[in-house]
Scaffold this motif. Sequence first.
Motif, PDB file in Angstrom:
ATOM      1  N   TYR A 231       0.832  -1.204   0.000  1.00  0.00           N
ATOM      2  CA  TYR A 231       0.000   0.000   0.000  1.00  0.00           C
ATOM      3  C   TYR A 231       0.869   1.257   0.000  1.00  0.00           C
ATOM      4  O   TYR A 231       0.582   2.227  -0.698  1.00  0.00           O
ATOM      5  CB  TYR A 231      -0.917  -0.012   1.221  1.00  0.00           C
ATOM      6  N   ARG A 232       1.944   1.207   0.782  1.00  0.00           N
ATOM      7  CA  ARG A 232       2.858   2.340   0.822  1.00  0.00           C
ATOM      8  C   ARG A 232       3.490   2.572  -0.551  1.00  0.00           C
ATOM      9  O   ARG A 232       3.567   3.709  -1.038  1.00  0.00           O
ATOM     10  CB  ARG A 232       3.949   2.091   1.864  1.00  0.00           C
ATOM     11  N   GLU A 235       0.928   4.011  -2.945  1.00  0.00           N
ATOM     12  CA  GLU A 235       0.728   5.444  -2.704  1.00  0.00           C
ATOM     13  C   GLU A 235       1.802   6.276  -3.387  1.00  0.00           C
ATOM     14  O   GLU A 235       1.537   7.386  -3.868  1.00  0.00           O
ATOM     15  CB  GLU A 235       0.757   5.726  -1.205  1.00  0.00           C
TER      16      GLU A 235
END
Length: 389
Positions: A231-232, A235
Amino acid sequence: MQRNRLPLNAEHSQSYSHSSAQSHLPMRGLIRKRMKTLFAMLIGLLTFQVLVIWAVEDLTLFESIWITMTTVSTVGYGDYAPKTLIGRLSTIIVLFIGAITVLTLIISDFIEYRFYRRERILRGLWIYKMNEHIVIINTPQHGGEQYFLRFASQIRSNPGYETIPIMLLTRQFPDGLPPELTDMGLVHFHGTGSDPSALQAVHAGSARHIVVLTTDENDANADSITFDIAYRLSELNMGYQTTSECVADRNRSRLKALGIRAVIRPIRTYPEIMVRAVVAPGSEKVLEDLFNYEHDHPHRYDLLLEDLNWADIVSALIRHDIGTALAYIDDDGEVICQPHIKEPIKGKGLIVLVRSSDTPGLDVVKEALERYRKFLEKWRDSQSSDAES
């Protein structure tokens, strides 16, 4: 590519504040700044001394430079020496007291910097300047050293990857990487993939590939950590260059939804599968299918092989919707993979990739090969008839 992409390299951001990495930046900057100041002082002293000797001694400019350099380096050939009082006083004060002292301080700072750099490298706190490299996040719970060795050797066997740098982002190896890994040119940074500052430190933004390994290949809960890292990366718009492991198949869709390029099961004994996923995305799906009965699997058929070449066998099996021939077993029991297509095959078995839901029997394979033999005979007969007419 998003236009508002966040900076991912330490030199591109003024807000880099990772505690363990930030702690060494002032020290490194302090040493380098002090060395620059000392170098400037040394050059100033030497320039002043050259001008003084040139002005008060009966020497040319080159001879003045020569005597200054041989004196400050403590070589002292004795071919030239100051004869005037001013020249001798200047040599004592500027060179013996000033320049040589400054030179000693520079050497001392350089040695201190080298020791300091070595310590930071061992502890995984040194920030390397890297571009178009591979970042591997996390370390296998067991056999990490062997996994990384095989991964590095396998990926560097591919064209275009022979010298690619590999950076490990992990909390393992607090006392430094094993010599076997450093000999392979691997380096590491002590941190986690869920920390944006650690991603900056390993230059994830300019990496060619990012590999996310699961922290525990036997625990489906480890997927939550993997998902957090993915997810990081998503992003930061880096999912397109990321290959991730996933323990539970039910979590694959979640990772894919983040834009992760390839998702594979953790198979520690075969890092080659991860290498294929990185170098040739999509091929990992074919390889994974070989390890289960969900879709396809390799099946062995024990039968006599003769009178056909490899191209004939492959064509016969495909034409009769049996599967794809992968290898054959010769008369000595050796498995021969990918033989030449025109090579006459003589053996006692076939390895065929077949559908798990509808695996053909041995009689079906024998019949397919026999039909293809008859087809070839008819085709050859027709060719000979056409030639005679």
